[in-house]
Design an enzyme around this catalytic site. Structure first.
Site, PDB file in Angstrom:
ATOM      1  N   LYS A 154      35.535 -83.243  90.476  1.00 44.06           N
ATOM      2  CA  LYS A 154      36.234 -84.531  90.653  1.00 44.06           C
ATOM      3  C   LYS A 154      35.255 -85.589  91.176  1.00 44.06           C
ATOM      4  O   LYS A 154      35.232 -86.732  90.721  1.00 44.06           O
ATOM      5  CB  LYS A 154      37.422 -84.371  91.604  1.00 44.06           C
ATOM      6  N   TYR A 191      35.779 -77.022  92.045  1.00 42.92           N
ATOM      7  CA  TYR A 191      36.799 -77.935  91.499  1.00 42.92           C
ATOM      8  C   TYR A 191      36.630 -79.329  92.109  1.00 42.92           C
ATOM      9  O   TYR A 191      36.583 -80.338  91.392  1.00 42.92           O
ATOM     10  CB  TYR A 191      38.210 -77.397  91.806  1.00 42.92           C
ATOM     11  N   ASN A 209      49.924 -72.876  94.878  1.00 49.22           N
ATOM     12  CA  ASN A 209      50.355 -73.989  95.747  1.00 49.22           C
ATOM     13  C   ASN A 209      51.681 -73.670  96.435  1.00 49.22           C
ATOM     14  O   ASN A 209      52.482 -72.876  95.953  1.00 49.22           O
ATOM     15  CB  ASN A 209      50.463 -75.282  94.933  1.00 49.22           C
ATOM     16  N   ASN A 221      49.359 -84.457  97.541  1.00 50.33           N
ATOM     17  CA  ASN A 221      49.936 -83.200  97.026  1.00 50.33           C
ATOM     18  C   ASN A 221      51.180 -83.472  96.176  1.00 50.33           C
ATOM     19  O   ASN A 221      52.279 -83.619  96.720  1.00 50.33           O
ATOM     20  CB  ASN A 221      50.274 -82.257  98.184  1.00 50.33           C
ATOM     21  N   SER A 278      41.431 -86.592  93.234  1.00 53.10           N
ATOM     22  CA  SER A 278      42.205 -85.782  94.181  1.00 53.10           C
ATOM     23  C   SER A 278      41.736 -86.069  95.597  1.00 53.10           C
ATOM     24  O   SER A 278      40.554 -86.363  95.827  1.00 53.10           O
ATOM     25  CB  SER A 278      41.948 -84.312  93.845  1.00 53.10           C
TER      26      SER A 278
END
Ligand code: NAD
Ligand code: WQD
Length: 336
Positions: A152, A148, A198, A178, A124
């Site tokens: 990653k 989070y 989101n 995104n 991400s």
């Protein structure tokens, strides 16, 4: 190729299954349905007219995974499965480390046992933290700002170490910006549980009357109109990025890292306006306080993927919003 797709019942997974099948690949899905529904896979089968082998297995379940690898001759793994809510990761960091980091370790173990040497990992843009400038290229410093994001980052490091130890291993790390949008059939799309975190799913729920009004988190950023700017990428372009990456790189051992973004930023207000145009609905909104942890601008330099993978995003923000609206208006309660 025969591709094992972990998290294949989820938002990005389902769209990628369609693109893989359209490109002539065979797929096998592993998902424990913690954030998705079996109905989504049925819709993929309907769109592709293809039966999809599905295993309701947790990626941390080594013997469960082992059986799947024993039953199918897997050439490569696309690893989407994981937990992805930033706020929840602050509340439940250990769950995030367990599923995202430990789960990936188990997959690597089982791959090694079955001599499967190719993995694509869903990373991400969050691994760039608050970038010192935009656009962001792949060599920017990495810094996660929440659990989070750290999962990653840690998985990226674990994959690099695994590739050093096994000179046959091929690792493709794709850093998504995104992802938004939906398949043009309107049959599959993003179906978040509860209140969406989101922007785009929230707007879509306002449009169908499930939420009263959008809270815009700040209009005093140093951006075109003061609202946050992001690189929204159509989920089908993202899906094609996986197929292109695998087709170009899966025989090249080592670690390959790409941004998957469009290279263009859109502000919150620009997204609202594109959605209004696509849907013909008025989106009620209020300007509110900034959200903790948000950054002003985040968009990709997308040239490495274009040069090396011959891939670039083709769909613009208007198309993304038209596809979201088709999905949301046709399925106001998602897959329920
Ligand atoms: P999603 O939640 O829709 O899909 C993830 C899937 O993984 C779900 O179907 C869920 O049931 C499954 N899963 C979760 N834990 C599992 C476990 N222990 N065992 C087996 N299956 C499990 O999310 P998504 O938006 O499709 O994201 C896919 C991947 O891309 C994730 O790794 C996410 O972190 C990453 N990513 C997503 C975004 C985004 O904005 N959507 C951005 C960057 C990266
Ligand atoms: C976009 C813009 C908000 C909601 C997150 C994760 C990231 C990645 C993608 C997985 C920002 C504004 C939002 C709302 C708003 N996920 N906004 N009102 O924060 O860029 O990225 O999802 O890897 O890790 O952090 O996406 O859609 O939440 O926000 O004004 O109700 O919309 O402030 O400017 P974000 P987002």
């Amino acid at each position: 190729m025969n591709i094992l797709v972990t998290g294949g019942a989820g938002y990005i997974g389902t769209h990628t299954l369609i693109t893989l099948i359209e490109c002539g690949h065979a797929v096998v899905v592993v998902d424990n349905l913690i954030n998705s529904k079996a109905a989504a896979l049925k819709r993929v089968e309907q769109i592709t007219q293809t039966k999809i082998p599905f295993y309701n297995v947790d990626i941390r379940d080594k013997s469960g995974l082992d059986e799947v690898f024993a039953q199918h001759q897997i050439d490569a793994v696309i690893h989407f499965a994981g937990l992805k809510a930033v706020g929840e990761s602050v509340q439940k960091p250990l769950a995030y480390y367990d599923v995202n980091v430990n789960g990936t370790r188990v997959i690597l173990d089982v791959m090694q046992k079955h001599a499967v040497n190719s993995i694509v990992f869903s990373s991400s843009a969050t691994v760039y933290g608050d970038p010192h400038q935009v656009p962001i290229d792949e060599s920017f410093p990495l810094k996660a700002t929440n659990p989070y994001g750290r999962t990653k980052l840690f998985v990226e490091e674990m994959l690099k170490d695994a590739a050093i130890a096994n000179d046959k291993l091929n690792v493709i790390i794709l850093r998504y910006f995104n992802p938004v949008g939906a398949h043009e059939s309107g049959l599959i799309g993003e179906d978040p549980n509860g209140i969406p975190n989101n922007l785009v799913p929230f707007i879509a729920q306002v449009a169908v009357g499930k939420r009263e009004s959008l809270a815009i988190f700040g209009d005093d950023y140093q951006t075109v109109d003061g609202t946050g700017v992001r690189d929204y990428i159509h989920v089908l372009d993202l899906a094609q990025g996986h197929v292109s990456a695998l087709e170009k790189k899966h025989t090249q051992a080592g670690v390959h890292i790409y941004n998957l973004g469009t290279g263009n930023g859109s502000s919150v207000l620009q997204v609202v306006s594109a959605f209004e145009k696509a849907s013909g609905q008025v989106i009620n909104y209020k300007i509110c306080e900034r959200r903790a942890g948000d950054i002003a601008q985040c968009f990709a330099l997308a040239s490495k993927a274009k040069q090396e993978l011959d891939w670039q995003a083709t769909r613009d923000i208007d198309t993304m919003m038209e596809d979201v609206w088709r999905w949301q208006s046709g399925n106001p309660d998602g897959y329920e």
